[in-house]
Design a protein around this motif. Structure first.
Motif, short mmCIF file in Angstrom:
data_model
loop_
_atom_site.label_atom_id
_atom_site.label_comp_id
_atom_site.label_asym_id
_atom_site.label_seq_id
_atom_site.Cartn_x
_atom_site.Cartn_y
_atom_site.Cartn_z
N PRO A 46 41.17 43.01 24.73
CA PRO A 46 42.51 43.18 25.28
C PRO A 46 43.35 41.91 25.13
CG PRO A 46 41.00 42.72 27.07
CD PRO A 46 40.18 42.78 25.81
N ASN A 47 44.63 42.05 25.42
CA ASN A 47 45.55 40.91 25.32
C ASN A 47 45.68 40.18 26.67
OD1 ASN A 47 47.16 42.69 26.81
ND2 ASN A 47 49.03 42.04 25.81
N PHE A 48 44.69 40.34 27.52
CA PHE A 48 44.74 39.72 28.85
C PHE A 48 43.35 39.24 29.26
CE2 PHE A 48 44.17 44.30 29.33
CZ PHE A 48 43.05 44.38 30.14
N HIS A 49 43.37 38.28 30.17
CA HIS A 49 42.15 37.80 30.81
C HIS A 49 41.97 38.63 32.09
CE1 HIS A 49 42.56 34.33 28.19
NE2 HIS A 49 43.77 34.13 28.67
N LEU A 50 40.73 38.90 32.43
CA LEU A 50 40.44 39.65 33.65
C LEU A 50 39.41 38.89 34.46
CD1 LEU A 50 40.62 42.16 35.47
CD2 LEU A 50 38.92 43.23 33.99
N LEU A 51 39.80 38.58 35.68
CA LEU A 51 38.95 37.82 36.58
C LEU A 51 38.70 38.68 37.82
CD1 LEU A 51 39.44 34.12 37.18
CD2 LEU A 51 39.39 35.57 39.17
N THR A 52 37.47 38.69 38.30
CA THR A 52 37.15 39.44 39.52
C THR A 52 36.89 38.45 40.65
OG1 THR A 52 36.14 41.20 38.22
CG2 THR A 52 35.61 41.14 40.56
N LEU A 53 37.63 38.64 41.73
CA LEU A 53 37.51 37.80 42.92
C LEU A 53 36.81 38.56 44.04
CD1 LEU A 53 41.05 36.21 43.40
CD2 LEU A 53 38.95 35.05 42.75
N ARG A 54 35.98 37.85 44.79
CA ARG A 54 35.42 38.41 46.01
C ARG A 54 36.24 37.83 47.16
NH1 ARG A 54 29.88 39.96 46.47
NH2 ARG A 54 30.81 41.69 45.36
N LEU A 55 36.87 38.71 47.90
CA LEU A 55 37.68 38.34 49.06
C LEU A 55 37.08 38.99 50.30
CD1 LEU A 55 41.21 39.02 47.52
CD2 LEU A 55 40.05 36.83 47.71
N SER A 57 38.41 41.01 52.17
CA SER A 57 38.85 42.41 52.18
C SER A 57 38.20 43.24 51.08
CB SER A 57 40.37 42.47 52.04
OG SER A 57 40.77 41.84 50.83
N GLY A 58 37.42 42.62 50.20
CA GLY A 58 36.77 43.34 49.10
C GLY A 58 37.06 42.69 47.77
N ASP A 59 36.47 43.21 46.72
CA ASP A 59 36.67 42.66 45.38
C ASP A 59 38.05 43.04 44.86
OD1 ASP A 59 34.12 41.77 45.67
OD2 ASP A 59 33.23 43.14 44.21
N LEU A 60 38.62 42.12 44.07
CA LEU A 60 39.96 42.29 43.53
C LEU A 60 40.00 41.78 42.11
CD1 LEU A 60 43.00 42.99 44.17
CD2 LEU A 60 43.26 40.56 44.72
N ALA A 72 48.83 40.02 37.46
CA ALA A 72 48.92 41.22 38.29
C ALA A 72 47.56 41.40 38.95
CB ALA A 72 49.28 42.43 37.44
N PHE A 73 47.57 42.10 40.05
CA PHE A 73 46.34 42.40 40.78
C PHE A 73 45.95 43.83 40.49
CE2 PHE A 73 48.56 39.08 43.19
CZ PHE A 73 47.63 38.07 43.04
N ALA A 74 44.64 44.07 40.47
CA ALA A 74 44.15 45.39 40.07
C ALA A 74 42.87 45.73 40.83
CB ALA A 74 43.87 45.38 38.56
N PRO A 75 42.59 47.03 40.92
CA PRO A 75 41.32 47.43 41.52
C PRO A 75 40.15 47.05 40.62
CG PRO A 75 42.49 49.35 40.68
CD PRO A 75 43.39 48.18 40.50
N VAL A 76 38.96 46.97 41.23
CA VAL A 76 37.73 46.70 40.50
C VAL A 76 36.87 47.95 40.59
CG1 VAL A 76 35.66 45.27 40.44
CG2 VAL A 76 37.86 44.23 40.99
N PRO A 77 36.43 48.51 39.48
CA PRO A 77 36.68 48.06 38.12
C PRO A 77 38.13 48.37 37.71
CG PRO A 77 35.45 50.11 38.06
CD PRO A 77 35.57 49.71 39.52
N PHE A 78 38.62 47.57 36.75
CA PHE A 78 40.00 47.73 36.29
C PHE A 78 40.12 49.04 35.52
CE2 PHE A 78 43.35 46.56 33.05
CZ PHE A 78 44.41 46.74 33.91
N ASP A 79 41.03 49.88 35.96
CA ASP A 79 41.22 51.19 35.34
C ASP A 79 42.62 51.36 34.75
OD1 ASP A 79 42.80 51.37 37.61
OD2 ASP A 79 41.70 53.04 38.50
N GLY A 80 43.35 50.24 34.62
CA GLY A 80 44.71 50.31 34.09
C GLY A 80 45.76 50.45 35.17
#
Length: 140
Positions: A46-55, A57-60, A72-80
């Motif tokens: 993809p044309n973007f980096h994707l990082l998963t954070l543990r917060l 309140s849950g993973d982000l 931008a922020f996205a659900p995990v797993p990233f579904d677009g």
């Protein structure tokens, strides 16, 4: 919403190269927000980096455009799909945080006048429906 040159991650061969975002700064800011669980770098696709954070309140997911300082922020797993997290926007200084609402903007309502011809060709081919689909894509 006016999209800048390089929004698709593509450029004409004769156009100046797209400068990469400051990945070190992006990762450092992410570490200051929460525990980084995973990182997938951008590539040809993809044309973007994707990082998963543990917060608490849950993973982000945090999606970062490879050549524009946009996140931008996205659900995990990233579904677009995307999430609005105004509480975290200021933690990523120097990056513009896009809301779920802005990314859901129909592409027909976006100003694409700054994009070069190579980008317009990709848009005609892939037919993204929203700003989010254009900015954070898996086109090859």
């Amino acid at each position: 919403m006016q999209l800048p040159r390089g929004a698709t991650g593509f450029r004409h061969v004769d156009s100046p190269p797209l400068a990469p975002v400051d990945l070190r700064a992006f990762k450092a800011m992410a570490h200051s927000v929460g525990h980084v669980l995973d990182f997938h770098p951008a590539g040809p696709t993809p044309n973007f980096h994707l990082l998963t954070l543990r917060l608490p309140s849950g993973d982000l997911g945090v999606v970062c455009h490879a050549s524009l300082p946009l996140i931008a922020f996205a659900p995990v797993p990233f579904d677009g799909s995307f999430l609005s997290r105004p509480d975290l926007s200021s933690s990523f200084f120097g990056f513009d945080t896009l809301t779920a609402e802005a990314l859901a903007t129909p592409l027909a309502r976006a100003d694409l006048s700054l994009l070069d011809e190579a980008e317009h060709r990709q848009i005609r081919h892939w037919r993204p429906a929203t700003v989010g689909e254009l900015l954070f894509n898996h086109w090859d």
